[in-house]
Write a protein that holds these residues in place. Sequence first.
Motif, PDB file in Angstrom:
ATOM      1  N   THR A  33      37.879 103.862 -16.139  1.00  0.00           N
ATOM      2  CA  THR A  33      38.597 104.945 -16.835  1.00  0.00           C
ATOM      3  C   THR A  33      39.131 105.998 -15.861  1.00  0.00           C
ATOM      4  O   THR A  33      40.137 106.638 -16.129  1.00  0.00           O
ATOM      5  CB  THR A  33      37.703 105.633 -17.891  1.00  0.00           C
ATOM      6  OG1 THR A  33      36.588 106.243 -17.229  1.00  0.00           O
ATOM      7  CG2 THR A  33      37.233 104.653 -18.939  1.00  0.00           C
ATOM      8  N   ARG A  38      43.641 108.980 -13.065  1.00  0.00           N
ATOM      9  CA  ARG A  38      44.385 109.054 -11.801  1.00  0.00           C
ATOM     10  C   ARG A  38      45.869 108.732 -12.026  1.00  0.00           C
ATOM     11  O   ARG A  38      46.753 109.354 -11.420  1.00  0.00           O
ATOM     12  CB  ARG A  38      43.795 108.081 -10.772  1.00  0.00           C
ATOM     13  CG  ARG A  38      42.509 108.585 -10.162  1.00  0.00           C
ATOM     14  CD  ARG A  38      41.831 107.533  -9.305  1.00  0.00           C
ATOM     15  NE  ARG A  38      40.599 108.049  -8.753  1.00  0.00           N
ATOM     16  CZ  ARG A  38      40.495 108.662  -7.570  1.00  0.00           C
ATOM     17  NH1 ARG A  38      41.552 108.793  -6.805  1.00  0.00           N
ATOM     18  NH2 ARG A  38      39.336 109.129  -7.151  1.00  0.00           N
ATOM     19  N   ARG A 107      42.881 113.975 -22.409  1.00  0.00           N
ATOM     20  CA  ARG A 107      41.690 113.213 -22.824  1.00  0.00           C
ATOM     21  C   ARG A 107      41.908 112.473 -24.138  1.00  0.00           C
ATOM     22  O   ARG A 107      41.542 111.325 -24.284  1.00  0.00           O
ATOM     23  CB  ARG A 107      40.472 114.133 -22.977  1.00  0.00           C
ATOM     24  CG  ARG A 107      40.041 114.782 -21.703  1.00  0.00           C
ATOM     25  CD  ARG A 107      38.584 115.160 -21.739  1.00  0.00           C
ATOM     26  NE  ARG A 107      37.738 114.013 -21.415  1.00  0.00           N
ATOM     27  CZ  ARG A 107      37.545 113.556 -20.196  1.00  0.00           C
ATOM     28  NH1 ARG A 107      38.138 114.115 -19.170  1.00  0.00           N
ATOM     29  NH2 ARG A 107      36.772 112.510 -19.991  1.00  0.00           N
ATOM     30  N   ARG A 128      32.974 109.391 -16.677  1.00  0.00           N
ATOM     31  CA  ARG A 128      32.151 110.593 -16.650  1.00  0.00           C
ATOM     32  C   ARG A 128      31.526 110.866 -18.020  1.00  0.00           C
ATOM     33  O   ARG A 128      30.487 111.493 -18.125  1.00  0.00           O
ATOM     34  CB  ARG A 128      33.009 111.818 -16.278  1.00  0.00           C
ATOM     35  CG  ARG A 128      33.727 111.711 -14.938  1.00  0.00           C
ATOM     36  CD  ARG A 128      32.727 111.669 -13.806  1.00  0.00           C
ATOM     37  NE  ARG A 128      33.363 111.859 -12.518  1.00  0.00           N
ATOM     38  CZ  ARG A 128      34.075 110.942 -11.889  1.00  0.00           C
ATOM     39  NH1 ARG A 128      34.251 109.748 -12.417  1.00  0.00           N
ATOM     40  NH2 ARG A 128      34.604 111.202 -10.705  1.00  0.00           N
ATOM     41  N   ASP A 129      32.220 110.434 -19.058  1.00  0.00           N
ATOM     42  CA  ASP A 129      31.836 110.791 -20.431  1.00  0.00           C
ATOM     43  C   ASP A 129      31.722 109.549 -21.304  1.00  0.00           C
ATOM     44  O   ASP A 129      31.898 109.623 -22.508  1.00  0.00           O
ATOM     45  CB  ASP A 129      32.909 111.708 -21.030  1.00  0.00           C
ATOM     46  CG  ASP A 129      34.273 111.020 -21.084  1.00  0.00           C
ATOM     47  OD1 ASP A 129      34.496 110.064 -20.308  1.00  0.00           O
ATOM     48  OD2 ASP A 129      35.098 111.397 -21.923  1.00  0.00           O
ATOM     49  N   ARG A 185      32.937 121.756 -16.696  1.00  0.00           N
ATOM     50  CA  ARG A 185      34.084 121.926 -17.585  1.00  0.00           C
ATOM     51  C   ARG A 185      33.612 121.940 -19.043  1.00  0.00           C
ATOM     52  O   ARG A 185      32.590 121.346 -19.387  1.00  0.00           O
ATOM     53  CB  ARG A 185      35.113 120.825 -17.339  1.00  0.00           C
ATOM     54  CG  ARG A 185      34.649 119.465 -17.773  1.00  0.00           C
ATOM     55  CD  ARG A 185      35.614 118.405 -17.303  1.00  0.00           C
ATOM     56  NE  ARG A 185      35.281 117.119 -17.850  1.00  0.00           N
ATOM     57  CZ  ARG A 185      35.796 115.990 -17.424  1.00  0.00           C
ATOM     58  NH1 ARG A 185      36.654 115.996 -16.423  1.00  0.00           N
ATOM     59  NH2 ARG A 185      35.465 114.856 -17.978  1.00  0.00           N
TER      60      ARG A 185
HETATM   61  O1   DC Z   1      36.101 108.178 -10.920  1.00  0.00           O
HETATM   62  P1   DC Z   1      37.387 108.719 -10.298  1.00  0.00           P
HETATM   63  O2   DC Z   1      37.168 109.503  -9.036  1.00  0.00           O
HETATM   64  O3   DC Z   1      38.425 107.659 -10.145  1.00  0.00           O
HETATM   65  O4   DC Z   1      37.950 109.760 -11.398  1.00  0.00           O
HETATM   66  C1   DC Z   1      39.019 110.622 -11.135  1.00  0.00           C
HETATM   67  C2   DC Z   1      38.858 111.907 -11.948  1.00  0.00           C
HETATM   68  O5   DC Z   1      39.018 111.594 -13.341  1.00  0.00           O
HETATM   69  C3   DC Z   1      37.501 112.605 -11.821  1.00  0.00           C
HETATM   70  O6   DC Z   1      37.592 113.826 -11.150  1.00  0.00           O
HETATM   71  C4   DC Z   1      37.057 112.903 -13.213  1.00  0.00           C
HETATM   72  C5   DC Z   1      38.078 112.296 -14.120  1.00  0.00           C
HETATM   73  N1   DC Z   1      37.471 111.386 -15.086  1.00  0.00           N
HETATM   74  C6   DC Z   1      37.150 111.912 -16.307  1.00  0.00           C
HETATM   75  O7   DC Z   1      37.324 113.089 -16.554  1.00  0.00           O
HETATM   76  N2   DC Z   1      36.637 111.099 -17.266  1.00  0.00           N
HETATM   77  C7   DC Z   1      36.414 109.802 -17.017  1.00  0.00           C
HETATM   78  N3   DC Z   1      35.926 109.029 -17.988  1.00  0.00           N
HETATM   79  C8   DC Z   1      36.732 109.246 -15.752  1.00  0.00           C
HETATM   80  C9   DC Z   1      37.254 110.081 -14.790  1.00  0.00           C
END
Ligand code: DC
Length: 218
Positions: A33, A38, A107, A128-129, A185
């Motif tokens: 994700t 990105r 989001r 992350r979530d 956040r």
């Molecule tokens: O895992 P990554 O470094 O490729 O993710 C890039 C950015 O995207 C990271 O700073 C947080 C965000 N992200 C997010 O908010 N929710 C997710 N499910 C995945 C990544």
Amino acid sequence: MSYNIAIDGPAGAGKSTIAKLVAKRMNFIYVDTGAMYRAMALYLLREGVNKEDTGKIEEVCEKADISISYKEGEQIVLLNGENVNGLIRTEEVGNMASVSSPNPKVREKLVQLQKELAKKTDVVMDGRDIGTCVLPDANVKVYLTASVEVRAARRFKELTAKGETCDLNQIERDIMERDERDMTREISPLKQAEDAVRIDSSELTIEEVAEAIIALCK
Ligand code: DC
């Protein structure tokens, strides 16, 4: 019903390497994700959007059509039809993704796509979530972490292997800054779901972490 494995954790904890390996072993699809956030960040950069301009981020993100497809098991991220896999792994795009991903409009769009994917397919999804928000009913939830030093060293190795010049101390600072932003956040902060299993990968091999996760699925 599809089987869902959610892996969350901070940048550089090894999520994508582990998730990819687990997906391969379980014959599931791997959904990265972060790559979607990105791709959105790349679009915003291309459109010249200022990081601080929330209104502009909301307006411009509506025009980005992000989808994913698979080629020989590899996830391809399509931004308005263009394969952007080779363009989204820079620090610039990562930092923009960290700043723009908290935006509710960004989001809303991407979470919907992630939920749809997981509903119809067995997936290992990392982000992350995922355990807290995208797939609250996932069969297995893992919170994968590692020390800042270990994560920075891994990122340094990855970037230098690609021929990019980088500074280890700067990477460490960026990681700490990104952690702070992702964890504090208001919307979907990075945090361990109550029912997630915490794995610290600092002292473990890729194989050991993957096996630990597969064992949770039995
Ligand atoms: O895992 P990554 O470094 O490729 O993710 C890039 C950015 O995207 C990271 O700073 C947080 C965000 N992200 C997010 O908010 N929710 C997710 N499910 C995945 C990544």
